[in-house]
Every structure is written in C-alpha cells, then in structure tokens.
Design a protein around this motif. Structure first.
Motif, PDB file in Angstrom:
ATOM      1  N   ALA A 123       0.876  -1.170   0.000  1.00  0.00           N
ATOM      2  CA  ALA A 123       0.000   0.000   0.000  1.00  0.00           C
ATOM      3  C   ALA A 123       0.912   1.218   0.000  1.00  0.00           C
ATOM      4  CB  ALA A 123      -0.878  -0.001   1.239  1.00  0.00           C
ATOM      5  N   ALA A 124       0.305   2.387  -0.143  1.00  0.00           N
ATOM      6  CA  ALA A 124       1.109   3.607  -0.017  1.00  0.00           C
ATOM      7  C   ALA A 124       1.135   3.998   1.459  1.00  0.00           C
ATOM      8  CB  ALA A 124       0.493   4.722  -0.849  1.00  0.00           C
ATOM      9  N   LEU A 125       2.322   4.109   2.025  1.00  0.00           N
ATOM     10  CA  LEU A 125       2.459   4.517   3.424  1.00  0.00           C
ATOM     11  C   LEU A 125       2.996   5.941   3.470  1.00  0.00           C
ATOM     12  CD1 LEU A 125       4.185   1.407   5.106  1.00  0.00           C
ATOM     13  CD2 LEU A 125       1.777   2.080   5.268  1.00  0.00           C
ATOM     14  N   SER A 126       2.484   6.736   4.392  1.00  0.00           N
ATOM     15  CA  SER A 126       3.098   8.043   4.625  1.00  0.00           C
ATOM     16  C   SER A 126       4.383   7.802   5.413  1.00  0.00           C
ATOM     17  CB  SER A 126       2.147   8.931   5.420  1.00  0.00           C
ATOM     18  OG  SER A 126       2.113   8.488   6.763  1.00  0.00           O
ATOM     19  N   PRO A 127       5.313   8.757   5.389  1.00  0.00           N
ATOM     20  CA  PRO A 127       6.553   8.578   6.154  1.00  0.00           C
ATOM     21  C   PRO A 127       6.277   8.298   7.630  1.00  0.00           C
ATOM     22  CG  PRO A 127       6.726  10.481   4.725  1.00  0.00           C
ATOM     23  CD  PRO A 127       5.307  10.019   4.636  1.00  0.00           C
ATOM     24  N   VAL A 128       5.238   8.940   8.171  1.00  0.00           N
ATOM     25  CA  VAL A 128       4.903   8.732   9.590  1.00  0.00           C
ATOM     26  C   VAL A 128       4.438   7.294   9.821  1.00  0.00           C
ATOM     27  CG1 VAL A 128       3.362   9.422  11.451  1.00  0.00           C
ATOM     28  CG2 VAL A 128       4.259  11.138   9.858  1.00  0.00           C
ATOM     29  N   GLN A 129       3.567   6.820   8.950  1.00  0.00           N
ATOM     30  CA  GLN A 129       3.075   5.443   9.084  1.00  0.00           C
ATOM     31  C   GLN A 129       4.224   4.451   8.980  1.00  0.00           C
ATOM     32  OE1 GLN A 129       0.233   5.618   5.888  1.00  0.00           O
ATOM     33  NE2 GLN A 129      -1.480   6.103   7.256  1.00  0.00           N
ATOM     34  N   GLN A 130       5.120   4.709   8.036  1.00  0.00           N
ATOM     35  CA  GLN A 130       6.262   3.811   7.864  1.00  0.00           C
ATOM     36  C   GLN A 130       7.102   3.766   9.137  1.00  0.00           C
ATOM     37  OE1 GLN A 130       8.784   4.947   4.612  1.00  0.00           O
ATOM     38  NE2 GLN A 130      10.113   3.173   4.830  1.00  0.00           N
ATOM     39  N   ARG A 131       7.375   4.938   9.698  1.00  0.00           N
ATOM     40  CA  ARG A 131       8.207   5.010  10.893  1.00  0.00           C
ATOM     41  C   ARG A 131       7.547   4.305  12.077  1.00  0.00           C
ATOM     42  NH1 ARG A 131       9.667  10.429  10.215  1.00  0.00           N
ATOM     43  NH2 ARG A 131       7.873  10.954  11.485  1.00  0.00           N
ATOM     44  N   ASN A 132       6.246   4.552  12.239  1.00  0.00           N
ATOM     45  CA  ASN A 132       5.537   3.930  13.365  1.00  0.00           C
ATOM     46  C   ASN A 132       5.493   2.408  13.242  1.00  0.00           C
ATOM     47  OD1 ASN A 132       5.100   6.330  14.668  1.00  0.00           O
ATOM     48  ND2 ASN A 132       3.092   6.683  13.726  1.00  0.00           N
ATOM     49  N   LEU A 133       5.295   1.935  12.022  1.00  0.00           N
ATOM     50  CA  LEU A 133       5.257   0.478  11.834  1.00  0.00           C
ATOM     51  C   LEU A 133       6.640  -0.116  12.091  1.00  0.00           C
ATOM     52  CD1 LEU A 133       2.907   0.095   8.724  1.00  0.00           C
ATOM     53  CD2 LEU A 133       2.420  -0.507  11.102  1.00  0.00           C
ATOM     54  N   GLU A 134       7.684   0.577  11.654  1.00  0.00           N
ATOM     55  CA  GLU A 134       9.047   0.071  11.906  1.00  0.00           C
ATOM     56  C   GLU A 134       9.297  -0.050  13.405  1.00  0.00           C
ATOM     57  OE1 GLU A 134      11.773   2.541   9.631  1.00  0.00           O
ATOM     58  OE2 GLU A 134      11.649   1.122   7.950  1.00  0.00           O
ATOM     59  N   ARG A 135       8.789   0.914  14.141  1.00  0.00           N
ATOM     60  CA  ARG A 135       8.966   0.873  15.594  1.00  0.00           C
ATOM     61  C   ARG A 135       8.174  -0.286  16.197  1.00  0.00           C
ATOM     62  NH1 ARG A 135       8.019   6.752  16.830  1.00  0.00           N
ATOM     63  NH2 ARG A 135       9.941   7.388  15.816  1.00  0.00           N
ATOM     64  N   ALA A 136       6.919  -0.419  15.773  1.00  0.00           N
ATOM     65  CA  ALA A 136       6.046  -1.448  16.356  1.00  0.00           C
ATOM     66  C   ALA A 136       6.521  -2.857  16.004  1.00  0.00           C
ATOM     67  CB  ALA A 136       4.611  -1.249  15.874  1.00  0.00           C
ATOM     68  N   TRP A 137       7.123  -2.995  14.838  1.00  0.00           N
ATOM     69  CA  TRP A 137       7.498  -4.337  14.374  1.00  0.00           C
ATOM     70  C   TRP A 137       8.988  -4.621  14.529  1.00  0.00           C
ATOM     71  CZ3 TRP A 137       4.311  -4.064   9.164  1.00  0.00           C
ATOM     72  CH2 TRP A 137       2.939  -4.126   9.477  1.00  0.00           C
ATOM     73  N   ALA A 138       9.731  -3.607  14.891  1.00  0.00           N
ATOM     74  CA  ALA A 138      11.179  -3.748  15.059  1.00  0.00           C
ATOM     75  C   ALA A 138      11.835  -4.371  13.825  1.00  0.00           C
ATOM     76  CB  ALA A 138      11.513  -4.566  16.306  1.00  0.00           C
ATOM     77  N   CYS A 139      11.406  -3.911  12.654  1.00  0.00           N
ATOM     78  CA  CYS A 139      12.052  -4.361  11.415  1.00  0.00           C
ATOM     79  C   CYS A 139      11.909  -3.266  10.382  1.00  0.00           C
ATOM     80  CB  CYS A 139      11.435  -5.675  10.911  1.00  0.00           C
ATOM     81  SG  CYS A 139       9.793  -5.492  10.214  1.00  0.00           S
TER      82      CYS A 139
END
Ligand SMILES: Nc1nc2c(ncn2[C@@H]2O[C@H](COP(=O)(O)OP(=O)(O)O)[C@@H](O)[C@H]2O)c(=O)[nH]1
Ligand SMILES: [Mg+2]
Length: 442
Positions: free
Chosen positions: A104-120
C-alpha cells in the motif's frame, strides 16, 4: 545477525474498493465505504497478494510470512488497526522477519511507526517497485528514469514529514529548529539533482538511436517475454531454455540472468529475454520508469505476451499491456507493427483443464509452463514468426570470402546456392536487422 537470505513478510491491507478514497472524519481517520469484510472479493485479494509475494521474491527476498488485512479505516498513524499491528508484530517476531513489505502507499509517519512497532525495516509498495526497477534498468536512459522517480519519491516524503513536524509544533514557524533547516537543505539538494537528471535524460534521448543499434551486437534473433508479474514469464523462460534456476538459486544467479540462448525445432538459435513484469495499479509517478525497463522489447524480433489465463483480471491485464506498448509507439520507442511480431501465450492452461479447454484466437497459443503442455507448439510458432519476418536477398560471395558465406548460413536460411569460378551465388532469407548488418560489412 544471522547470515543468509533476507527473510521478508508481505502484508496486504485490503479495502473493499481499493480505489475509493472514503470520507475523512474529525480525528483524521479515513472511513472507507461500507462493506462487509466477509464479502471481500477474496479471489482478487489473493491474486493481489500473490503478485506482491512474486515482486518481493524477484528482488531475492525470501517470503516467510504473508497476510491479507481487511481495512475498515485508514489510521493516519499506522494505516492498519491497532489489533492488526499487534498481531503482525507477533508473527514478524515469530518468523524472524527483517523486512516487512506493506503493499500500500504509506506516509513517512506510518512507515516510521510500523518500523517501531514491528522492530524491522518497512517498505511500502512504491519503495518495493522502485527497488525492482533499479535492479533491472539496463540502459543509461532506464537508469536515469528510475533515479528520477526515486528522487521524486524521496522529495514527496520529505515534504510530507515536514508538514507533519510543523503540525506537531502547533504551527509556530519561529520555533523551526535544525530539523526543519536540514529538510529544507535536503529538498534543495534533491531538487538540484532532479534538474540535472532531466537535462541528461533529454540529452540521452536525442542520441537514443545510436545506443539502440549497439544492442544489435547480439548475434541471434531476440525473443522478449512481456506480461504481468506472476503470469509465469520466468517459469516459461526456464521451461523453454531447460535451465533449472530455482527460487533458492536466484540469489546467486549470474550477471544477466534475464537473457539465455534457446535452440528452436528448426535448429535456429534465438536469445530469450525476460523483462520486468507489469504491475497492477502501477503508481502514476512510476509509469515512465517502468516503460524505461521495457526498452528491450523495441529491439525484439518476436514478442511473447505471456498471460495468466486463469487470473480473474486476465482481460483487463491484457488491455493494460497493450496500452503501455501503444504508448511506446506513440513516443517513438516501439514501431507500430509490433502486433505482427507478437505471439499471445495463454499460460496456466493446467488450471483451466488443459490446453484444449482454453479457447485461443489465431496468433495465440495455450500452454502450461509447469506441465510443459503446449510448449512444442509455442516453439514452432516462434520459429514461424521469425521466418515470416525474413526477407529474401541475393548475394554473390567471392571464393576468398568463406567467412561471410559461413555467416549467412549461421544467421539466415540459404534457400539456393550455385558455385562457379567467380564465387557463390546465394539466395538467402535474412531478418531485416541481419540483412542491414551484412550489407554494412560489404
Ligand atoms: N499452475 C500453474 N502455475 C504456474 C504456471 N506458470 C507459472 N506458474 C506459477 O505462477 C507463479 C509465478 O510464476 P513466475 O514465472 O515467477 O511469473 P513471472 O512473474 O511472470 O515471472 C509461480 O508460483 C509459478 O509456479 C503454469 O503454467 N501453471
Ligand atoms: Mg519473473
């Protein structure tokens, strides 16, 4: 960190109508049009997931986990719902995933938050596609085109995260710290680079014809495979050339794994060339870059349009491929007669009950790249198409020119030959490109 292939997860957020924008609520969440998740078009979602998995595998990542997540709302913070984020975090940990592809298209904020939540690491659809194009761009023009798309992607993300920071600060411009200055500087740098690339692209396009002819050094007719990702191009490529390149070997594949020789039933040798697959709903800003990866098609003597005959969107996919090729005709990258060099390959016939169960039009061949059914007929069709493109010419070759005579035998079909004291008089059928090459050397 463990050595070995990179383990990836592929996650498909799936809204009932993916194209629909929904309505925004007061808190910034997007509510999608009502739809019962149980009645999601599962077949379409499965096909879309299969595509994303195929794209991910094509850059050498090993997909160890995948999921389709029904989207009711688009949360600005993570796109996905809180529960979905948590469940995926557990799966990602369990499967030891280092990269998660979110289709999907992620905003930079969404990408950053998911990276934090998933640790990857998290990559969105556009990021993934840019990576694929970058790996496959072969010409100078192609490389520039992909770099341009990459920079424009980066620039758009800087802009968006900037407005986000601004909002967090409550809009007090005078509080702008080093972060903002840095982003401004980055934007300027990217902007400068974009201007330079555009200039260079113009230059390269002006001399395009010169570069083109260099490709003709390939000494055999070229057969290019085009079609959607997952249509089975690589499987067919391997089945025809008899090579055993498994997904496991892909990481260690040789320099240009996308071209390989093949001997047809007539004894004629051709080069089979795999291209970057078409991608459903290609983000608009990537269209130019994608077309640049298709350049080899303009040089091909035969085009195999490989279709997944069992795909729910098969007809729409065919229309897309045709539209892109016609677009290349419009801007002069492809000659208008491409259809006369194209064979439609209706692949995956095994899923529809065998090749006899698939109705074909003239110019189309039903095959199964997996079972091998229909492949002899396809090879014969390629042979016939190459022969049809040949022109008959007559030459007189002096006796001392044995090498040139041998060249004609190797590249054409010598249909008549008479030898006397002055040399050999031959009538030979040659491809237009080979004929031009032979005439230049005369
Ligand atoms: N049932 C069936 N599956 C196929 C056939 N050809 C390819 N596939 C499968 O379709 C998927 C995509 O194939 P691939 O060759 O990677 O497609 P590409 O993206 O066009 O190169 C793989 O899982 C293949 O095993 C076929 O003739 N029949
Ligand atoms: Mg492929």
């Amino acid at each position: 960190m463990k050595a070995g292939p990179t383990r990836a997860a592929v996650i498909l957020p799936w809204a009932r109508s993916p194209g629909s924008r929904g309505t925004e609520t007061g808190n910034g969440e997007m509510h999608l049009p009502p739809g019962d998740p149980a009645r999601l078009d599962l077949r379409a979602a499965d096909a879309r997931l299969a595509e994303a998995v195929g794209l991910t595998a094509s850059i050498g990542l090993v997909v160890v986990h995948s999921a389709i997540l029904p989207l009711r709302i688009r949360r600005p913070s993570t796109l996905l719902g809180e529960g979905q984020v948590q469940i995926q975090a557990a799966a990602i940990r369990e499967h030891d995933v280092t990269v998660a592809i979110v289709d999907a298209a992620l905003s930079p904020v969404q990408q950053r938050n998911l990276e934090r939540a998933w640790a990857c690491k998290v990559i969105d659809r556009t990021g993934l596609i840019l990576d694929i194009f970058g790996e496959r761009a072969a010409t100078r023009e192609g490389t520039l085109q992909v770099e341009l798309a990459h920079l424009e992607y980066q620039r758009s993300r800087l802009v968006r995260s900037w407005t986000h920071l601004e909002r967090q600060r409550g809009g007090f411009g005078f509080l702008g710290g080093p972060g903002e200055t840095q982003i401004e500087a980055d934007r300027r740098l990217i902007g400068d680079r974009i201007v330079r690339i555009k200039k260079e692209l113009e230059q390269v396009r002006r001399t395009r014809g010169l570069h083109r002819s260099a490709r003709r050094r390939v000494p055999f007719p070229v057969v290019a495979l085009v079609g959607y990702t997952n249509a089975g191009k690589s499987t067919l490529f391997n089945a025809l050339t008899g090579a055993e390149v498994t997904a496991r070997d892909q990481l260690f594949a040789t320099l240009d794994p996308t071209m390989r020789g093949l001997r047809l039933p007539s004894g004629r040798r051709v080069i089979l060339s795999d291209t970057v697959g078409f991608i459903s709903e290609l983000p608009h800003e990537l269209v130019e870059a994608f077309r640049a990866t298709l350049e080899e098609v303009s040089e091909a003597d035969v085009i195999l349009h490989v279709r997944d005959a069992a795909h729910p969107e098969s007809a729409a996919q065919k229309a897309d491929v045709t539209a892109v090729l016609e677009g290349m005709v419009a801007d002069g990258t492809l000659d208008a007669a491409w259809r006369s060099r194209t064979i439609e390959v209706l692949n995956k016939a095994d899923l529809l009950g065998g090749i006899d169960a698939v109705s074909t039009r003239p110019g189309a061949v039903a095959v199964s790249a997996i079972t091998g059914e229909g492949l002899p007929a396809l090879q014969a069709a390629i042979d016939a198409r190459i022969a049809a493109g040949m022109e008959t010419t007559e030459y007189e070759i002096p006796p001392q020119d044995g090498a040139r005579l041998a060249w004609l035998y190797q590249h054409g079909e010598v249909v008549e030959r008479q030898d006397d004291d002055s040399g050999s008089h031959v009538r030979v059928r040659l491809l237009p490109a080979d004929r031009a090459k032979f005439d230049r050397q005369e």
